[in-house]
Structure formats: C-alpha cells, structure tokens
Write a protein that holds these residues in place. Structure first.
Motif, PDB file in Angstrom:
ATOM      1  N   MET A 135      16.807  39.575  -3.748  1.00  0.00           N
ATOM      2  CA  MET A 135      17.061  39.186  -2.381  1.00  0.00           C
ATOM      3  C   MET A 135      16.746  40.325  -1.430  1.00  0.00           C
ATOM      4  SD  MET A 135      20.264  36.472  -2.406  1.00  0.00           S
ATOM      5  CE  MET A 135      20.903  37.109  -0.944  1.00  0.00           C
ATOM      6  N   SER A 136      16.454  41.504  -1.955  1.00  0.00           N
ATOM      7  CA  SER A 136      16.196  42.648  -1.077  1.00  0.00           C
ATOM      8  C   SER A 136      14.936  42.451  -0.228  1.00  0.00           C
ATOM      9  CB  SER A 136      16.089  43.928  -1.891  1.00  0.00           C
ATOM     10  OG  SER A 136      14.982  43.862  -2.770  1.00  0.00           O
ATOM     11  N   ALA A 137      14.041  41.571  -0.667  1.00  0.00           N
ATOM     12  CA  ALA A 137      12.823  41.329   0.102  1.00  0.00           C
ATOM     13  C   ALA A 137      13.058  40.366   1.269  1.00  0.00           C
ATOM     14  CB  ALA A 137      11.732  40.774  -0.810  1.00  0.00           C
ATOM     15  N   LEU A 138      14.219  39.734   1.313  1.00  0.00           N
ATOM     16  CA  LEU A 138      14.520  38.768   2.366  1.00  0.00           C
ATOM     17  C   LEU A 138      15.115  39.469   3.578  1.00  0.00           C
ATOM     18  CD1 LEU A 138      16.219  36.039   0.170  1.00  0.00           C
ATOM     19  CD2 LEU A 138      13.817  36.169   0.852  1.00  0.00           C
ATOM     20  N   ASP A 139      14.843  38.907   4.753  1.00  0.00           N
ATOM     21  CA  ASP A 139      15.457  39.479   5.954  1.00  0.00           C
ATOM     22  C   ASP A 139      16.935  39.092   6.003  1.00  0.00           C
ATOM     23  OD1 ASP A 139      15.879  36.964   7.475  1.00  0.00           O
ATOM     24  OD2 ASP A 139      13.692  36.913   7.539  1.00  0.00           O
ATOM     25  N   GLU A 140      17.683  39.736   6.899  1.00  0.00           N
ATOM     26  CA  GLU A 140      19.132  39.551   6.950  1.00  0.00           C
ATOM     27  C   GLU A 140      19.530  38.102   7.212  1.00  0.00           C
ATOM     28  OE1 GLU A 140      23.080  41.180   9.275  1.00  0.00           O
ATOM     29  OE2 GLU A 140      21.227  42.337   9.375  1.00  0.00           O
ATOM     30  N   ALA A 141      18.827  37.425   8.102  1.00  0.00           N
ATOM     31  CA  ALA A 141      19.168  36.031   8.423  1.00  0.00           C
ATOM     32  C   ALA A 141      18.963  35.131   7.205  1.00  0.00           C
ATOM     33  CB  ALA A 141      18.317  35.542   9.597  1.00  0.00           C
ATOM     34  N   THR A 142      17.904  35.361   6.460  1.00  0.00           N
ATOM     35  CA  THR A 142      17.639  34.553   5.267  1.00  0.00           C
ATOM     36  C   THR A 142      18.670  34.832   4.187  1.00  0.00           C
ATOM     37  OG1 THR A 142      15.282  34.543   5.792  1.00  0.00           O
ATOM     38  CG2 THR A 142      15.892  33.951   3.547  1.00  0.00           C
ATOM     39  N   ARG A 143      19.024  36.104   3.984  1.00  0.00           N
ATOM     40  CA  ARG A 143      20.070  36.446   3.010  1.00  0.00           C
ATOM     41  C   ARG A 143      21.385  35.772   3.383  1.00  0.00           C
ATOM     42  NH1 ARG A 143      17.908  41.766   3.430  1.00  0.00           N
ATOM     43  NH2 ARG A 143      19.682  42.329   4.738  1.00  0.00           N
ATOM     44  N   HIS A 144      21.716  35.785   4.660  1.00  0.00           N
ATOM     45  CA  HIS A 144      22.941  35.134   5.131  1.00  0.00           C
ATOM     46  C   HIS A 144      22.883  33.634   4.827  1.00  0.00           C
ATOM     47  CE1 HIS A 144      26.479  34.342   7.551  1.00  0.00           C
ATOM     48  NE2 HIS A 144      25.805  33.396   8.156  1.00  0.00           N
ATOM     49  N   ALA A 145      21.751  33.012   5.089  1.00  0.00           N
ATOM     50  CA  ALA A 145      21.598  31.575   4.830  1.00  0.00           C
ATOM     51  C   ALA A 145      21.738  31.263   3.345  1.00  0.00           C
ATOM     52  CB  ALA A 145      20.252  31.085   5.357  1.00  0.00           C
ATOM     53  N   VAL A 146      21.167  32.087   2.486  1.00  0.00           N
ATOM     54  CA  VAL A 146      21.269  31.879   1.039  1.00  0.00           C
ATOM     55  C   VAL A 146      22.730  31.958   0.602  1.00  0.00           C
ATOM     56  CG1 VAL A 146      20.712  32.898  -1.215  1.00  0.00           C
ATOM     57  CG2 VAL A 146      18.921  32.641   0.517  1.00  0.00           C
ATOM     58  N   VAL A 147      23.451  32.939   1.101  1.00  0.00           N
ATOM     59  CA  VAL A 147      24.872  33.084   0.757  1.00  0.00           C
ATOM     60  C   VAL A 147      25.657  31.879   1.247  1.00  0.00           C
ATOM     61  CG1 VAL A 147      26.965  34.442   1.207  1.00  0.00           C
ATOM     62  CG2 VAL A 147      24.811  35.595   0.631  1.00  0.00           C
ATOM     63  N   GLU A 148      25.392  31.420   2.455  1.00  0.00           N
ATOM     64  CA  GLU A 148      26.100  30.253   2.999  1.00  0.00           C
ATOM     65  C   GLU A 148      25.836  28.997   2.173  1.00  0.00           C
ATOM     66  OE1 GLU A 148      28.461  30.012   5.392  1.00  0.00           O
ATOM     67  OE2 GLU A 148      28.380  32.187   5.245  1.00  0.00           O
ATOM     68  N   VAL A 149      24.606  28.786   1.741  1.00  0.00           N
ATOM     69  CA  VAL A 149      24.281  27.631   0.900  1.00  0.00           C
ATOM     70  C   VAL A 149      25.029  27.732  -0.426  1.00  0.00           C
ATOM     71  CG1 VAL A 149      22.425  26.523  -0.429  1.00  0.00           C
ATOM     72  CG2 VAL A 149      22.063  27.116   1.974  1.00  0.00           C
ATOM     73  N   PHE A 150      25.020  28.916  -1.029  1.00  0.00           N
ATOM     74  CA  PHE A 150      25.736  29.124  -2.288  1.00  0.00           C
ATOM     75  C   PHE A 150      27.221  28.811  -2.130  1.00  0.00           C
ATOM     76  CE2 PHE A 150      28.313  31.765  -5.054  1.00  0.00           C
ATOM     77  CZ  PHE A 150      27.826  31.407  -6.302  1.00  0.00           C
ATOM     78  N   LEU A 151      27.838  29.348  -1.089  1.00  0.00           N
ATOM     79  CA  LEU A 151      29.271  29.112  -0.864  1.00  0.00           C
ATOM     80  C   LEU A 151      29.563  27.641  -0.624  1.00  0.00           C
ATOM     81  CD1 LEU A 151      30.136  32.217   1.337  1.00  0.00           C
ATOM     82  CD2 LEU A 151      30.735  31.833  -1.070  1.00  0.00           C
ATOM     83  N   ASN A 152      28.708  26.974   0.136  1.00  0.00           N
ATOM     84  CA  ASN A 152      28.900  25.546   0.385  1.00  0.00           C
ATOM     85  C   ASN A 152      28.768  24.745  -0.912  1.00  0.00           C
ATOM     86  OD1 ASN A 152      29.283  23.268   2.243  1.00  0.00           O
ATOM     87  ND2 ASN A 152      27.202  22.755   1.611  1.00  0.00           N
ATOM     88  N   ASN A 153      27.781  25.082  -1.729  1.00  0.00           N
ATOM     89  CA  ASN A 153      27.623  24.377  -3.008  1.00  0.00           C
ATOM     90  C   ASN A 153      28.846  24.586  -3.892  1.00  0.00           C
ATOM     91  OD1 ASN A 153      25.145  23.414  -2.246  1.00  0.00           O
ATOM     92  ND2 ASN A 153      23.984  24.936  -3.383  1.00  0.00           N
TER      93      ASN A 153
END
Length: 94
Positions: free
Chosen positions: A1-19
């Motif tokens: 995930m280090s290659a992703l920008d901060e907004a994308t990392r945040h979105a990935v975490v939010e999707v994971f938490l929602n799932n």
C-alpha cells in the motif's frame, strides 16, 4: 500500500472496516449452486480455504482447482491463464 496516495490508502481502510462490520452484522446466506474453488498452493497454511470451510455457504458441488502460486499472485498472467482454462469451457457450454 506504500505506493498508494493517502486518500486511496484511507479509502482502502474504510472499505476493509465496512466489510468487517457487514460480516459481523449478518450471516452469509448459502449460495444455491456449484462452486469453482481456486486455491493457491504456495505459502498456504493447512486447512485454509479448504472445501469443508466453504460447505456451509454452498449447497451444490464444490470443485477445487489448485494453482501453483501464492494467493497474492493469483492475478498474474500465468495463474489467470490457468483459471481461464477452467472457466472458459463452462461459460461456452451455457
């Protein structure tokens, strides 16, 4: 995930938490049909993603196909070609 920008990392975490929340809220209904299960064979812990683990969620046949790669490599060209070789005849038959 280090290659992703901060907004994308945040979105990935939010999707994971929602799932994770959704999984706790309601049990998954069983799929009324057959399942093609593709399992990566390299680096797999014993008992993970085996046929028996899927039985409560599938009423039909569970057909297992082992792929000689790690799970994270399943979307690479070689493993995808193996998956396609199994899926393509089934799609054409319909």
């Amino acid at each position: 995930m280090s290659a992703l920008d901060e907004a994308t990392r945040h979105a990935v975490v939010e999707v994971f938490l929602n799932n994770a929340r959704l999984m706790r809220q309601s049990p998954a209904a069983a799929f009324d049909g057959d399942l093609l299960l593709f399992r990566a064979t390299k680096g797999r812990r014993p008992g993970v993603a085996n046929r028996d683990a899927w039985r409560p969620y599938v009423t039909g046949l569970i057909e297992v196909h082992e792929v000689a790669c790690e799970h994270r490599e399943m979307a690479l060209p070689g493993p995808l070609a193996q998956l396609a070789g199994v899926i393509r005849p089934r799609v054409r038959a319909r």
